[in-house]
Design an enzyme around this catalytic site. Structure first.
Site, PDB file in Angstrom:
ATOM      1  N   PRO A 298       0.787  -1.226   0.000  1.00  0.00           N
ATOM      2  CA  PRO A 298       0.000   0.000   0.000  1.00  0.00           C
ATOM      3  C   PRO A 298       0.816   1.272   0.000  1.00  0.00           C
ATOM      4  CG  PRO A 298      -0.477  -1.405   1.897  1.00  0.00           C
ATOM      5  CD  PRO A 298       0.827  -1.819   1.324  1.00  0.00           C
ATOM      6  N   GLU A 299       0.584   2.088  -0.984  1.00  0.00           N
ATOM      7  CA  GLU A 299       0.950   3.485  -0.900  1.00  0.00           C
ATOM      8  C   GLU A 299      -0.338   4.210  -0.527  1.00  0.00           C
ATOM      9  OE1 GLU A 299       3.621   5.637  -2.647  1.00  0.00           O
ATOM     10  OE2 GLU A 299       4.946   4.097  -3.441  1.00  0.00           O
TER      11      GLU A 299
ATOM     12  N   HIS B 176      -1.613 -16.303   7.186  1.00  0.00           N
ATOM     13  CA  HIS B 176      -1.416 -14.848   7.169  1.00  0.00           C
ATOM     14  C   HIS B 176      -2.697 -14.054   7.398  1.00  0.00           C
ATOM     15  CE1 HIS B 176       2.523 -15.894   5.957  1.00  0.00           C
ATOM     16  NE2 HIS B 176       2.212 -16.177   4.707  1.00  0.00           N
TER      17      HIS B 176
ATOM     18  N   ARG C   5       3.863 -10.161   5.623  1.00  0.00           N
ATOM     19  CA  ARG C   5       5.157  -9.724   6.174  1.00  0.00           C
ATOM     20  C   ARG C   5       5.050  -9.169   7.586  1.00  0.00           C
ATOM     21  NH1 ARG C   5       8.284  -6.434   1.580  1.00  0.00           N
ATOM     22  NH2 ARG C   5       9.953  -6.491   3.096  1.00  0.00           N
TER      23      ARG C   5
END
Length: 271
Positions: A2-3, A91, A110
């Site tokens: 994500p930006e 996840h 992550r």
DNA sequence: ATGCGGACCTGTTAGC
DNA sequence: TGCTAACAGGTCCGCA
């Protein structure tokens, strides 16, 4: 992943699902995110009504009468919307069960994201306190950037990506904005002129707006529970195009590294 | 005060 | 085909 445009799109998708609704329960299967998910988050959230979903920089804020939930998507975080119970896969770390039956499922391979709680004014939280203006804040002007950059010798790209200067300019859009403004990313911030900062402000806004518009078209999928598309469908002119011809002049785009981040620029168009 | 490099993680891809 | 290394969109923190 994500930006800012993806965070903004996420906020817009969450808003109708959360605002005015009560949180029934939170289920944390994996609390080891960037910082541990507070063990007492359930006590804070259970039964509380979400007043507002908003964004500050790349942080997502869920305001309630008891305090604010701060969520960051890190590098790989996203939400899925579930309309019925479904076994959690790898996840899929956190479920936010909302009254009415919808579940928001947080996924973050992550684990660079975060779920944190703040009592009182979220603006005073250490993560948010020192953030610079939003890209569309009238406080973000060429004069502001020019003044702030005096005596700062960091590369202008690193300067623009510094959240204390302006929020929301990540690596991709820093590359794109510098390309659009014709400014070489490695130049010291204090050697960039007022006129160049003027072009940069315009470019940052224009590029982020275009990306949000492109992201908006994916809102439907998101709300339907599909995985959010990995990337926005805006045409990137610099990022990821190292070695390829510049679309403006045909020169070969150069790829280098600034602050450990992949940087692409046109040696002819960007001075 | 500023600036740099390391740190946190896992998945994907490039290279041998 | 399989193994290993490098790299990925964020950003905080400690140290020089």
């Amino acid at each position: 992943m994500p930006e800012l445009p993806e965070v903004e799109t996420t906020v817009r998708a969450l808003r109708p699902l959360l605002e005015g609704k009560r949180v029934r329960r939170i289920e944390v299967r994996e609390s080891r995110l960037r910082w541990p998910v507070p063990a007492d988050l359930g006590e804070k959230l259970d039964g509380v009504r979400v007043r507002q979903v908003r964004r500050r920089g790349k942080y997502i804020l869920l305001d309630t009468a008891r305090g604010t939930l701060i969520v960051h998507l890190g590098m790989s975080g996203r939400f899925r919307v579930l309309h019925r119970s479904e076994p959690a896969q790898k996840h899929e770390h956190i479920d936010l069960l909302v009254e009415g039956g919808v579940t928001l499922r947080y996924i973050d391979p992550r684990r660079f994201g975060c779920f944190l709680w703040v009592d009182g004014d979220p603006g005073q939280h250490p993560l948010l306190r020192a953030l610079g203006p939003e890209p569309w804040d009238e406080a973000l002007t060429a004069e502001y950037l020019h003044r702030l950059s005096r005596r700062r010798r960091v590369p202008v790209k690193a300067f623009l990506m510094d959240g204390g200067v302006v929020v929301g300019v990540g690596n991709i859009y820093a590359n794109e904005a510098l390309f659009a403004a014709g400014v070489r990313p490695g130049r010291a911030a204090d050697r960039v002129s007022l006129a160049e900062y003027r072009r940069l402000v315009v470019a940052i806004r224009r590029i982020l707006e275009a990306a949000i518009r492109a992201g908006g078209t994916t809102l439907r999928d998101f709300a339907a529970g599909e995985d959010q598309p990995g990337y926005f469908r805006v045409e990137l002119k610099a990022y990821g195009r190292g070695g390829q011809p510049c679309q403006a002049c045909g020169s070969t785009l150069k790829e280098t590294r600034i602050g450990g981040r992949s940087t692409v620029y046109c040696p002819l168009c960007q001075r």
